[in-house]
Scaffold this motif. Structure first.
Motif, PDB file in Angstrom:
ATOM      1  N   THR A  82     125.226  -8.113  10.470  1.00 20.42           N
ATOM      2  CA  THR A  82     126.211  -9.034  10.453  1.00 20.42           C
ATOM      3  C   THR A  82     126.917  -8.993   9.065  1.00 20.42           C
ATOM      4  OG1 THR A  82     125.247 -11.079   9.741  1.00 20.42           O
ATOM      5  CG2 THR A  82     125.755 -10.854  12.008  1.00 20.42           C
ATOM      6  N   ILE A  83     128.055  -9.531   8.703  1.00 19.26           N
ATOM      7  CA  ILE A  83     128.458  -9.420   7.292  1.00 19.26           C
ATOM      8  C   ILE A  83     127.339 -10.366   6.317  1.00 19.26           C
ATOM      9  CG2 ILE A  83     130.455  -9.980   5.634  1.00 19.26           C
ATOM     10  CD1 ILE A  83     130.620  -7.961   7.809  1.00 19.26           C
ATOM     11  N   ASP A  84     127.075 -11.502   7.026  1.00 19.16           N
ATOM     12  CA  ASP A  84     125.946 -12.295   6.042  1.00 19.16           C
ATOM     13  C   ASP A  84     125.029 -11.580   5.652  1.00 19.16           C
ATOM     14  OD1 ASP A  84     127.108 -14.676   5.965  1.00 19.16           O
ATOM     15  OD2 ASP A  84     126.544 -15.553   7.832  1.00 19.16           O
ATOM     16  N   LEU A  86     124.756  -8.197   5.492  1.00 17.40           N
ATOM     17  CA  LEU A  86     125.266  -7.101   4.761  1.00 17.40           C
ATOM     18  C   LEU A  86     125.426  -7.353   3.289  1.00 17.40           C
ATOM     19  CD1 LEU A  86     126.326  -4.174   4.295  1.00 17.40           C
ATOM     20  CD2 LEU A  86     128.599  -5.123   4.767  1.00 17.40           C
ATOM     21  N   VAL A  87     125.843  -8.589   2.734  1.00 17.31           N
ATOM     22  CA  VAL A  87     125.985  -9.458   1.699  1.00 17.31           C
ATOM     23  C   VAL A  87     124.556  -9.585   1.124  1.00 17.31           C
ATOM     24  CG1 VAL A  87     126.618 -11.357   0.293  1.00 17.31           C
ATOM     25  CG2 VAL A  87     128.161 -10.393   2.147  1.00 17.31           C
ATOM     26  N   CYS A 116     132.241 -14.811   3.324  1.00 20.23           N
ATOM     27  CA  CYS A 116     131.513 -15.376   4.639  1.00 20.23           C
ATOM     28  C   CYS A 116     131.879 -16.499   5.176  1.00 20.23           C
ATOM     29  CB  CYS A 116     130.144 -15.248   4.306  1.00 20.23           C
ATOM     30  SG  CYS A 116     129.438 -13.508   3.661  1.00 20.23           S
ATOM     31  N   VAL A 130     133.705 -15.344   9.425  1.00 18.57           N
ATOM     32  CA  VAL A 130     133.642 -13.997   9.017  1.00 18.57           C
ATOM     33  C   VAL A 130     132.218 -13.504   8.663  1.00 18.57           C
ATOM     34  CG1 VAL A 130     134.176 -12.281   7.232  1.00 18.57           C
ATOM     35  CG2 VAL A 130     136.009 -13.829   7.948  1.00 18.57           C
ATOM     36  N   GLY A 131     131.272 -14.511   8.262  1.00 11.59           N
ATOM     37  CA  GLY A 131     129.710 -14.011   8.097  1.00 11.59           C
ATOM     38  C   GLY A 131     129.204 -13.729   9.307  1.00 11.59           C
ATOM     39  N   ILE A 135     129.052  -5.874  11.274  1.00 11.77           N
ATOM     40  CA  ILE A 135     129.745  -5.055  10.442  1.00 11.77           C
ATOM     41  C   ILE A 135     130.759  -4.070  11.004  1.00 11.77           C
ATOM     42  CG2 ILE A 135     129.396  -3.365   8.521  1.00 11.77           C
ATOM     43  CD1 ILE A 135     126.645  -4.419   8.323  1.00 11.77           C
ATOM     44  N   ILE A 138     134.627  -5.093  12.025  1.00 10.95           N
ATOM     45  CA  ILE A 138     135.496  -5.325  10.814  1.00 10.95           C
ATOM     46  C   ILE A 138     136.460  -4.038  10.695  1.00 10.95           C
ATOM     47  CG2 ILE A 138     136.073  -5.401   8.354  1.00 10.95           C
ATOM     48  CD1 ILE A 138     134.949  -8.048   9.835  1.00 10.95           C
ATOM     49  N   CYS A 166     134.538  -5.963  -1.624  1.00 10.11           N
ATOM     50  CA  CYS A 166     134.060  -5.668  -0.307  1.00 10.11           C
ATOM     51  C   CYS A 166     134.243  -4.291  -0.171  1.00 10.11           C
ATOM     52  CB  CYS A 166     134.981  -6.432   0.623  1.00 10.11           C
ATOM     53  SG  CYS A 166     134.629  -8.002   0.844  1.00 10.11           S
ATOM     54  N   TRP A 170     130.921  -1.807   1.114  1.00  5.21           N
ATOM     55  CA  TRP A 170     130.979  -0.785   2.164  1.00  5.21           C
ATOM     56  C   TRP A 170     131.025   0.710   1.663  1.00  5.21           C
ATOM     57  CZ3 TRP A 170     132.552  -5.526   4.006  1.00  5.21           C
ATOM     58  CH2 TRP A 170     132.292  -5.378   5.681  1.00  5.21           C
TER      59      TRP A 170
END
Length: 412
Positions: A82-84, A86-87, A116, A130-131, A135, A138, A166, A170
């Protein structure tokens, strides 16, 4: 023999002169872990309280670094991919730690947290955080929705940071986890069109205004603010450096470099060694910053930092230092004066003096041309100088010095 207990990570040695020099040294374990603070001289023949105050600055920085590096994300369990996730992975990865300075990392975290936590609508009308999104879900359209959501909040500068940060995340993480990213759109943030905006031009304070403020600050019992103005204008220090104590008395005509002021720039870690004097062909010592040193000579040493409050504590990263500068500036009739304006004025003076970009960057310690070029203002003197060069005219050196308002003291 030192008759008191030394603070953490502090040592001493006796110099050839018989004086005792104190040092702070980062433990090797933290150095290997990437700590940007390595070592620092604390001073000579310090008292118990002076050693404690000087070491506290560096121990606090080390503790802050340890907390920010090893703190858990609020017991938040992120799902893989997930974006969470990834961060979290990016902020711990070498591609982030090696490319983003310690000074800038909190801003990245703040922006990523906002991304997020943002809730936007899908094309079908349902809302999602979003979080929580995978991935590979998106695409360019989702990236644009995130960007426009920040624009609609009136956060124009933050929306630009969202795209920039961002896009970098990526780009740097995809090679390490290629299966988690889309193959048709490797970096959706490259497809976001950032709106043009009218960027406000920051003002600048020239040499005369800077020293008017410095003299006014001395007259109003605020000598540390006078020093702050001089540090910003003459040695191009960022206000955040000044407030956080990165300009130390130990670097000003210290034992290792008695003819220099040594300053470390917090944002990029660069060390600047500015000569304060030189010996001319006749053997005379020429003082390069006589006006600045005259101001510094009237500033009491309240600790290791040149700019400190009356109780010896630092102004810190908040707005307190800027507020105090504004109060004095308003009081003496310089309402537009700020430390930022003083620094921009010093950068402008470099260009007015005809320095090459390379020479200017040696003094300012900007690593890139892009970062350096935005500071100097298009003053009338710069336009006049460029016009004279265009038509093949020249002016004598003494006329240049007169225009620049430079003053150099000469002593034997």
């Amino acid at each position: 023999m030192v008759p008191f207990e030394l603070p953490r990570y502090t040592s001493f040695k006796r110099l050839a002169s018989g004086k005792i020099a104190f040092y702070w040294t980062c433990p090797s374990a933290y150095r290997k872990d990437g700590c940007p603070f390595l070592s620092a001289p604390l001073g000579i023949n310090l008292s118990q309280s002076e050693v404690a105050d000087a070491a506290k600055i560096w121990n606090d920085r080390l503790d802050d670094w340890r907390r920010s590096r090893h703190a858990s994300p609020d017991v938040k369990h992120t799902r893989y991919g997930t974006i969470d996730w990834l961060v979290d992975a990016y902020l711990k990865h070498d591609s982030f730690r090696e490319r983003v300075s310690e000074y800038s990392r909190p801003d990245y975290r703040r922006v990523f947290d906002r991304v997020c936590d943002l809730e936007i609508k899908s094309d079908r009308g349902s809302e999602f955080r979003v979080g929580d999104v995978k991935i590979n879900q998106i695409g360019v359209s989702t990236a644009e929705k995130v960007y426009h959501a920040f624009c609609d909040q009136g956060a124009a500068r933050t929306s630009e940071k969202v795209v920039t940060y961002c896009k970098a995340m990526w780009k740097r993480m995809r090679p390490h986890y290629p299966d988690l990213f889309r193959s048709d759109t490797p970096n959706p943030w490259e497809g976001v069109t950032v709106r043009r905006r009218e960027k406000a031009t920051k003002g600048h304070a020239d040499r005369d205004a800077t020293y008017r403020f410095a003299r006014g600050a001395l007259a109003n019992d605020a000598p540390e603010l006078a020093a702050a103005a001089v540090l910003a204008f003459e040695w191009l220090l960022r206000p955040s450096n000044i407030g956080a104590g990165w300009a130390a008395w130990t670097g000003y005509r210290g034992d290792a470099h008695p003819d220099k002021i040594v300053i470390r720039h917090r944002k990029n870690g660069e060390v600047a060694m500015h000569p304060l004097e030189y010996v001319d062909d006749e053997g005379n010592v020429v003082r390069l910053y006589s006006d600045a040193e005259a101001i510094l000579s009237q500033v009491p040493q309240r600790g290791i930092s040149i700019v400190a409050k009356q109780d010896g504590t630092l102004y810190g990263d908040g707005t307190l230092l800027s507020q105090r500068v504004r109060e004095i500036a308003d009081k003496i009739g310089l309402p537009s004066f700020t430390l930022d304006a003083a620094r921009h004025g010093g950068m402008t003076e470099l260009e007015e003096a005809g320095l090459t970009e390379g020479e200017g960057r040696v003094l300012s310690k900007h690593r890139t041309s892009t970062a350096y070029r935005g500071y100097a203002k298009e003053t009338e003197l710069r336009v006049l100088s460029a016009t004279k060069k265009r038509f093949g005219h020249s002016e004598k050196a003494e006329k240049v010095n007169k225009n620049n308002g430079r003053k150099v003291g000469k002593s034997t």
